[in-house]
Write an enzyme that holds these catalytic residues in place. Structure first.
Site, short mmCIF file in Angstrom:
data_model
loop_
_atom_site.label_atom_id
_atom_site.label_comp_id
_atom_site.label_asym_id
_atom_site.label_seq_id
_atom_site.Cartn_x
_atom_site.Cartn_y
_atom_site.Cartn_z
N GLY A 1 16.01 -14.84 70.70
CA GLY A 1 16.96 -14.43 69.66
C GLY A 1 17.41 -15.55 68.75
O GLY A 1 18.53 -15.53 68.24
N SER A 2 16.53 -16.54 68.51
CA SER A 2 16.95 -17.63 67.61
C SER A 2 17.12 -17.09 66.18
O SER A 2 17.99 -17.56 65.45
CB SER A 2 15.96 -18.80 67.65
OG SER A 2 14.72 -18.43 67.11
N ASN A 3 16.34 -16.11 65.81
CA ASN A 3 16.53 -15.49 64.48
C ASN A 3 17.88 -14.76 64.42
O ASN A 3 18.58 -14.85 63.41
CB ASN A 3 15.39 -14.52 64.15
CG ASN A 3 14.16 -15.26 63.65
OD1 ASN A 3 14.13 -15.73 62.51
ND2 ASN A 3 13.16 -15.39 64.50
N LEU B 1 0.22 -1.45 62.50
CA LEU B 1 0.68 -2.64 63.24
C LEU B 1 0.73 -3.83 62.30
O LEU B 1 -0.29 -4.26 61.76
CB LEU B 1 -0.26 -2.93 64.43
CG LEU B 1 0.09 -4.20 65.22
CD1 LEU B 1 1.38 -4.03 66.00
CD2 LEU B 1 -1.06 -4.59 66.13
N ASP B 2 1.91 -4.38 62.10
CA ASP B 2 2.12 -5.55 61.22
C ASP B 2 1.52 -5.32 59.83
O ASP B 2 0.99 -6.26 59.22
CB ASP B 2 1.52 -6.82 61.85
CG ASP B 2 2.18 -7.16 63.18
OD1 ASP B 2 3.38 -6.88 63.33
OD2 ASP B 2 1.48 -7.68 64.07
N HIS C 1 7.04 -11.46 61.01
CA HIS C 1 5.82 -11.73 61.76
C HIS C 1 5.40 -13.18 61.51
O HIS C 1 5.36 -13.62 60.36
CB HIS C 1 4.71 -10.76 61.33
CG HIS C 1 3.45 -10.98 62.10
ND1 HIS C 1 3.30 -10.52 63.40
CD2 HIS C 1 2.32 -11.64 61.78
CE1 HIS C 1 2.10 -10.90 63.84
NE2 HIS C 1 1.48 -11.56 62.88
N ARG D 1 6.38 5.95 75.21
CA ARG D 1 6.90 5.23 74.05
C ARG D 1 7.90 6.11 73.27
O ARG D 1 8.94 5.68 72.84
CB ARG D 1 5.70 4.87 73.15
CG ARG D 1 5.96 3.80 72.14
CD ARG D 1 4.69 3.49 71.36
NE ARG D 1 3.67 2.81 72.16
CZ ARG D 1 3.73 1.54 72.53
NH1 ARG D 1 4.75 0.80 72.20
NH2 ARG D 1 2.77 1.01 73.23
N GLU E 1 11.47 -19.27 59.45
CA GLU E 1 12.00 -17.94 59.75
C GLU E 1 13.52 -17.90 59.60
O GLU E 1 14.08 -16.96 59.03
CB GLU E 1 11.64 -17.53 61.19
CG GLU E 1 10.16 -17.35 61.39
CD GLU E 1 9.80 -16.75 62.74
OE1 GLU E 1 8.73 -16.15 62.84
OE2 GLU E 1 10.57 -16.89 63.70
C1 GRF Z 1 9.55 -15.09 66.02
O1 GRF Z 1 8.58 -16.08 65.91
C2 GRF Z 1 9.17 -13.87 65.24
O2 GRF Z 1 8.38 -14.14 64.13
C3 GRF Z 1 8.35 -13.08 66.24
O3 GRF Z 1 8.98 -13.33 67.48
C4 GRF Z 1 9.66 -14.57 67.45
C5 GRF Z 1 11.08 -14.31 67.87
O4 GRF Z 1 11.80 -15.48 68.05
N1 GRF Z 1 8.28 -11.70 65.86
P1 GRF Z 1 13.34 -15.42 68.40
O5 GRF Z 1 13.50 -14.48 69.58
O6 GRF Z 1 14.08 -14.93 67.20
O7 GRF Z 1 13.71 -16.82 68.77
#
Ligand code: GRF
Length: 208
Positions: A14-16, A146-147, A111, A67, A175
């Site tokens: 969850g760094s994003n 997908l993506d 992505h 799913r 990101e």
């Molecule tokens: C990121 O690299 C994102 O592009 C991918 O998964 C990773 C998640 O990183 N979809 P974080 O959990 O937000 O650190």
């Protein structure tokens, strides 16, 4: 968009999510995270939500037979938070039409590659092994491919050597800057999907 709120779906670190929380604190995203959902009970991102006082839900996909059943439960849980936008941030589940139709053109994903190059997993390794000069990230609306949905933004860096870990760190930095920016555009009503393309301020996004 007044009172803009979005839900963040995670599966891991969850760094994003952390970066979004910081951007909101600094008023760089005009809105709030109404809820964080994790399919993985062990995800560190849950702690980030707790620390920030954001409501969170854990919906363990292993407890569902299909799913679609998992996605129904996700839609049902999210309904009460009334998110304007769904933000996938390291959410390691492929979403079925059950979910995509419920939030049509309101789901963003990040992505870690310059799509259409390297959809799927292990993108850093694949970029290095393919001898790519550049690697990067893509933020796109989610559709049933997908993506493959319409692209909102990309950001790229030069690959300097074959050090995968270093490349991953640099990609994460990209990101953490770009995703909050795109969410802000959306919140400000400046992003629109137009068929296969996305427009920002009514101009077609051009990728470099
Ligand atoms: C990121 O690299 C994102 O592009 C991918 O998964 C990773 C998640 O990183 N979809 P974080 O959990 O937000 O650190």
């Amino acid at each position: 968009m007044s009172n803009f709120s979005f839900a963040v779906l995670i599966s891991g670190n969850g760094s994003n999510l952390g970066s979004m929380i910081n951007h909101i604190k600094e008023n760089k995203i005009p809105g709030k995270i109404c809820c964080v959902v994790s399919n993985n009970p062990e995800a560190y991102g849950i702690q980030r939500a707790k620390d920030a006082g954001i409501p969170y839900e854990i919906i363990n996909n292993k407890e569902f037979k299909s799913r679609e059943e998992f996605d129904y439960s996700l839609v049902k849980k999210l309904k009460k938070y009334k998110p304007d936008l769904i933000v996938l941030a390291g959410f390691m589940r492929i979403l079925s039409n059950v979910f995509i139709e419920a939030y049509d053109q309101r789901i963003l994903n990040i992505h870690p590659s310059l799509l259409p190059k390297h959809p799927g997993l292990n993108t850093h390794k694949r970029a290095i092994e393919s001898g790519d000069k550049y690697h990067g990230i893509t933020i796109h609306f989610v559709d049933e491919s997908l993506d493959g949905g319409p692209i909102c933004a990309q950001s790229k860096i030069k690959i300097n050597d074959s050090d995968q870990k270093k490349l991953e760190t640099r990609i994460h930095q990209l990101e953490h800057e770009l995703y909050p920016k795109v969410i802000r555009w959306y919140a400000e009503g400046r992003l629109e999907v137009n068929g296969e393309f996305v427009t920002l301020d009514n101009k077609k996004i051009t990728l470099n």
